[in-house]
Design an enzyme around this catalytic site. Structure first.
Site, PDB file in Angstrom:
ATOM      1  N   ALA A   9      -1.756  22.508   3.861  1.00 48.12           N
ATOM      2  CA  ALA A   9      -2.278  22.213   2.237  1.00 48.12           C
ATOM      3  C   ALA A   9      -1.048  22.252   1.413  1.00 48.12           C
ATOM      4  CB  ALA A   9      -3.270  22.930   1.981  1.00 48.12           C
ATOM      5  N   VAL A  59       0.446  26.580  12.562  1.00 44.23           N
ATOM      6  CA  VAL A  59      -1.069  26.799  13.184  1.00 44.23           C
ATOM      7  C   VAL A  59      -1.185  26.688  14.634  1.00 44.23           C
ATOM      8  CG1 VAL A  59      -2.157  25.916  11.013  1.00 44.23           C
ATOM      9  CG2 VAL A  59      -1.566  24.192  12.942  1.00 44.23           C
ATOM     10  N   ASN A  85      -6.447  20.751   8.968  1.00 44.96           N
ATOM     11  CA  ASN A  85      -5.711  19.534   8.295  1.00 44.96           C
ATOM     12  C   ASN A  85      -4.342  19.429   8.743  1.00 44.96           C
ATOM     13  OD1 ASN A  85      -5.143  17.213   6.227  1.00 44.96           O
ATOM     14  ND2 ASN A  85      -3.692  18.929   5.781  1.00 44.96           N
ATOM     15  N   TYR A 150      -0.433  10.429  19.663  1.00 48.51           N
ATOM     16  CA  TYR A 150      -1.143  11.015  18.302  1.00 48.51           C
ATOM     17  C   TYR A 150      -2.713  10.682  18.429  1.00 48.51           C
ATOM     18  CZ  TYR A 150      -1.912  10.964  13.247  1.00 48.51           C
ATOM     19  OH  TYR A 150      -2.670  11.054  11.987  1.00 48.51           O
ATOM     20  N   LYS A 154      -6.010  13.152  18.302  1.00 53.61           N
ATOM     21  CA  LYS A 154      -6.908  13.062  17.257  1.00 53.61           C
ATOM     22  C   LYS A 154      -8.338  12.688  17.825  1.00 53.61           C
ATOM     23  CE  LYS A 154      -4.686  13.800  13.379  1.00 53.61           C
ATOM     24  NZ  LYS A 154      -4.778  14.850  12.767  1.00 53.61           N
ATOM     25  N   ILE A 183      -3.781   6.649   4.020  1.00 56.30           N
ATOM     26  CA  ILE A 183      -3.889   7.338   3.011  1.00 56.30           C
ATOM     27  C   ILE A 183      -2.490   7.373   2.513  1.00 56.30           C
ATOM     28  CG2 ILE A 183      -4.696   9.465   1.791  1.00 56.30           C
ATOM     29  CD1 ILE A 183      -6.887   8.027   3.181  1.00 56.30           C
TER      30      ILE A 183
HETATM   31  P1  NAD Z   1       1.872  15.487   5.086  1.00 55.85           P
HETATM   32  O1  NAD Z   1       2.834  15.275   5.991  1.00 55.85           O
HETATM   33  O2  NAD Z   1       1.722  14.810   3.703  1.00 55.85           O
HETATM   34  O3  NAD Z   1       1.059  16.946   5.089  1.00 55.85           O
HETATM   35  C1  NAD Z   1       0.889  17.530   6.250  1.00 55.85           C
HETATM   36  C2  NAD Z   1       1.143  19.035   5.997  1.00 55.85           C
HETATM   37  O4  NAD Z   1       1.050  19.931   7.062  1.00 55.85           O
HETATM   38  C3  NAD Z   1       2.993  19.409   5.563  1.00 55.85           C
HETATM   39  O5  NAD Z   1       2.751  20.080   4.601  1.00 55.85           O
HETATM   40  C4  NAD Z   1       3.464  20.126   6.803  1.00 55.85           C
HETATM   41  O6  NAD Z   1       4.285  21.106   6.373  1.00 55.85           O
HETATM   42  C5  NAD Z   1       2.100  20.659   7.415  1.00 55.85           C
HETATM   43  N1  NAD Z   1       2.093  20.814   8.772  1.00 55.85           N
HETATM   44  C6  NAD Z   1       2.602  20.442   9.679  1.00 55.85           C
HETATM   45  N2  NAD Z   1       2.870  21.122  10.782  1.00 55.85           N
HETATM   46  C7  NAD Z   1       2.064  22.342  10.581  1.00 55.85           C
HETATM   47  C8  NAD Z   1       1.746  23.471  11.438  1.00 55.85           C
HETATM   48  N3  NAD Z   1       2.220  23.533  12.715  1.00 55.85           N
HETATM   49  N4  NAD Z   1       1.354  24.550  10.869  1.00 55.85           N
HETATM   50  C9  NAD Z   1       0.926  24.479   9.354  1.00 55.85           C
HETATM   51  N5  NAD Z   1       1.394  23.414   8.489  1.00 55.85           N
HETATM   52  C10 NAD Z   1       1.864  22.294   9.299  1.00 55.85           C
HETATM   53  O7  NAD Z   1       0.671  14.566   5.883  1.00 55.85           O
HETATM   54  P2  NAD Z   1      -0.722  14.047   5.394  1.00 55.85           P
HETATM   55  O8  NAD Z   1      -0.606  12.634   5.539  1.00 55.85           O
HETATM   56  O9  NAD Z   1      -1.209  14.695   4.150  1.00 55.85           O
HETATM   57  O10 NAD Z   1      -1.676  14.571   6.784  1.00 55.85           O
HETATM   58  C11 NAD Z   1      -2.694  15.604   6.841  1.00 55.85           C
HETATM   59  C12 NAD Z   1      -3.551  15.425   7.909  1.00 55.85           C
HETATM   60  O11 NAD Z   1      -4.327  13.977   7.796  1.00 55.85           O
HETATM   61  C13 NAD Z   1      -2.871  15.245   9.323  1.00 55.85           C
HETATM   62  O12 NAD Z   1      -3.626  15.915  10.383  1.00 55.85           O
HETATM   63  C14 NAD Z   1      -2.685  13.842   9.722  1.00 55.85           C
HETATM   64  O13 NAD Z   1      -2.454  13.482  10.870  1.00 55.85           O
HETATM   65  C15 NAD Z   1      -4.136  13.333   9.060  1.00 55.85           C
HETATM   66  N6  NAD Z   1      -4.132  11.812   8.529  1.00 55.85           N
HETATM   67  C16 NAD Z   1      -3.455  11.447   7.774  1.00 55.85           C
HETATM   68  C17 NAD Z   1      -3.534  10.050   7.363  1.00 55.85           C
HETATM   69  C18 NAD Z   1      -2.642   9.120   6.538  1.00 55.85           C
HETATM   70  O14 NAD Z   1      -2.592   8.044   6.513  1.00 55.85           O
HETATM   71  N7  NAD Z   1      -1.796  10.021   5.695  1.00 55.85           N
HETATM   72  C19 NAD Z   1      -4.316   9.182   8.166  1.00 55.85           C
HETATM   73  C20 NAD Z   1      -5.266   9.860   8.825  1.00 55.85           C
HETATM   74  C21 NAD Z   1      -5.163  11.088   9.382  1.00 55.85           C
END
Ligand code: NAD
Length: 243
Positions: A9, A59, A85, A150, A154, A183
């Site tokens: 987060a 995590v 997340n 990936y 998922k 997103i």
């Molecule tokens: P982001 O890179 O902006 O944020 C992800 C955060 O997770 C980062 O702050 C990172 O430091 C943290 N993180 C990564 N590995 C970690 C770990 N091992 N332990 C704790 N924290 C960790 O990415 P986002 O786009 O906000 O993605 C968030 C989630 O949404 C992810 O699971 C991603 O796969 C999923 N998602 C994103 C999109 C998109 O289009 N952005 C679409 C579908 C799903």
């Protein structure tokens, strides 16, 4: 109002979920790999008048997750909402995916989900109340080129969501998933302009989603209005996938 743990987060979707849950009145434990990033989200929550604390942990690390949940429980009480997340993106042709990257994708997205749920679920069951929201991706539903690792991870998250929901829903814990389309977060901003322009053009809505729009979906899922949503995978995806 409940105590929520949102993983990953410190950025993007997770930060927006944390901000929204705090605005809804929940107390939010903000997790991230980076303590600085988690603290930045906490500062935004405090500035908006909410209650939150920052917790750094990977995590995928069993000990770190257990210690984090113990600490949150001491500080605020046991999490009653868990939003799994934390994650990261990676693209490579199947033949270019190194075993170490394959393992890392599954460690963070799948093992991380398992470990955080394992740490939080017993207290929810004891209380007879809880919410688990897993952030999957539409790629887990339809797959994607250069995304076997990936999309596979998922898809696993969606399967875990359905199975746990079948197991614990009668005990007061509702488990659901959200499978976003593209997103606007650092994860998507890192992709090529060419890809983004082409992708936007093929979306029925004509635009990517915002992190705040995913925050709204999670807010709904943990509300009483979503009482009948069990083991579902909601698709805020600009119309990219219609199931
Ligand atoms: P982001 O890179 O902006 O944020 C992800 C955060 O997770 C980062 O702050 C990172 O430091 C943290 N993180 C990564 N590995 C970690 C770990 N091992 N332990 C704790 N924290 C960790 O990415 P986002 O786009 O906000 O993605 C968030 C989630 O949404 C992810 O699971 C991603 O796969 C999923 N998602 C994103 C999109 C998109 O289009 N952005 C679409 C579908 C799903």
């Amino acid at each position: 109002m409940m105590i929520a743990l949102v993983t990953g987060a410190g950025s993007g979707i997770g930060a927006a979920i944390a901000l929204r849950l705090a605005a809804d009145g929940h107390t939010v434990a903000v997790n991230d790999l980076s303590l600085e990033a988690a603290k930045a989200t906490v500062e935004k929550i405090h500035a908006a008048g909410g209650v939150a604390g920052a917790y750094a942990a990977d995590v995928s690390d069993e000990v770190a997750v257990t210690e984090m949940v113990d600490l949150i429980t001491e500080d605020f009480g046991a999490p009653e909402i868990l939003v799994n997340n934390a994650g990261f993106g990676h693209q490579a042709r199947f033949t270019e995916i190194e075993p170490a990257m394959f393992d890392k994708i599954f460690a963070v997205h799948v093992r991380g989900n398992y470990l955080c749920t394992r740490a939080c679920l017993p207290a929810m069951l004891e209380k007879g109340q809880g919410h688990i929201v897993n952030i999957a991706s539409q790629l887990g539903q339809i797959g994607g080129v250069e995304l076997v690792h990936y999309a596979g991870a998922k898809a696993a998250v969606i399967g875990m969501t359905k199975s746990l929901a079948r197991e614990v829903s009668t005990q007061g814990v509702r488990v659901n998933a959200v499978a976003p389309g593209p997103i606007n977060t650092p994860l998507v901003e890192a992709l090529s302009e060419e890809w983004k322009t082409a992708k936007r053009a093929e979306l029925p809505l004509g635009r990517f989603g915002s992190p705040a729009e995913i925050g709204g979906v999670v807010s709904f899922l943990v509300s009483d209005d979503a009482a009948l949503f069990v083991g579902q995978t909601l698709g805020p995806n600009s119309g990219d996938v219609m199931l």
